[in-house]
Write an enzyme that holds these catalytic residues in place. Structure first.
Site: not given
Ligand code: PRP
Length: 179
Positions: A42-43, A99, A102, A151-152, A164
């Site tokens: 969703k991010g 978004d 990581d 942690f952002v 969000r």
């Molecule tokens: C977050 C972000 C990426 C992923 C990045 O999504 O939006 O999709 O994590 O992490 P990585 O590089 O370690 O794979 P999340 O799974 O938290 O879902 P969200 O967007 O719904 O919060």
């Protein structure tokens, strides 16, 4: 500022300005060619909404919801698709929006999957990049900001589905996630 935010990394104005710059880079890159923008739920929704209004080529919009679960030291992560794209993407230019990147596992797996469907091209745009935590080298064509390993929250990023909606990117107070 939200009471659970320790400090602001990027203000709403800074984010707006950078998204405008990124849109310009993306417009130059595609030079009028049609693009299917895929926002990873969703991010990236907040980033997607701000960005697409400033793109000047024909744009289709779609969404995918997926998480990757890396399998220890083995390099092939596994992608769980919770919601797939609905548009036909074969032969299309794809611009994937995230978004934050990581470990890179999620984007790596999504790119691999989409390539398997015969896309014409795939480019990626991510608002925030956390290079310190990278496990998978990932294709990063347009990056908003490199950020430290903290942690952002805000601008689409959550902690336990909250924050969000904050219009800035902030560092969450430790007390919130360590209680
Ligand atoms: C977050 C972000 C990426 C992923 C990045 O999504 O939006 O999709 O994590 O992490 P990585 O590089 O370690 O794979 P999340 O799974 O938290 O879902 P969200 O967007 O719904 O919060």
């Amino acid at each position: 500022m939200n009471e659970n935010v320790e400090r602001i990394l990027f203000t709403e104005e800074q984010l707006k300005y950078r998204v405008r710059e990124m849109a310009e880079e993306i417009n130059n890159y595609y030079n009028g060619e049609a693009v299917t923008v895929i926002s990873v739920l969703k991010g990236s929704v907040v980033f997607a909404v701000d960005l697409i209004k400033q793109l000047n080529m024909p744009v289709s919009l779609d969404f995918i919801c997926a998480s990757s679960y890396g399998s220890g030291t083995i390099s092939s992560g596994k992608l769980i698709i919770k919601k797939d794209v609905e548009l036909e993407i074969e032969g299309q230019n794809i611009l994937l929006l995230e978004d934050i990147i990581d470990t890179g596992e999620t984007l790596h797996e999504i790119i691999k999957m989409l390539k398997g469907r015969g896309t014409k091209s795939i480019a990626t745009a991510m608002m925030f990049n956390k290079p310190a935590r990278r496990k998978k080298a990932v294709q990063a064509d347009f990056i908003g900001f490199d950020i430290p390993d903290e942690f952002v929250v805000g601008y689409g990023l959550d902690y336990d589905e909250q924050y969000r909606n904050l219009p800035y990117l902030g560092v969450l107070k430790r007390s919130v996630y360590e209680e």
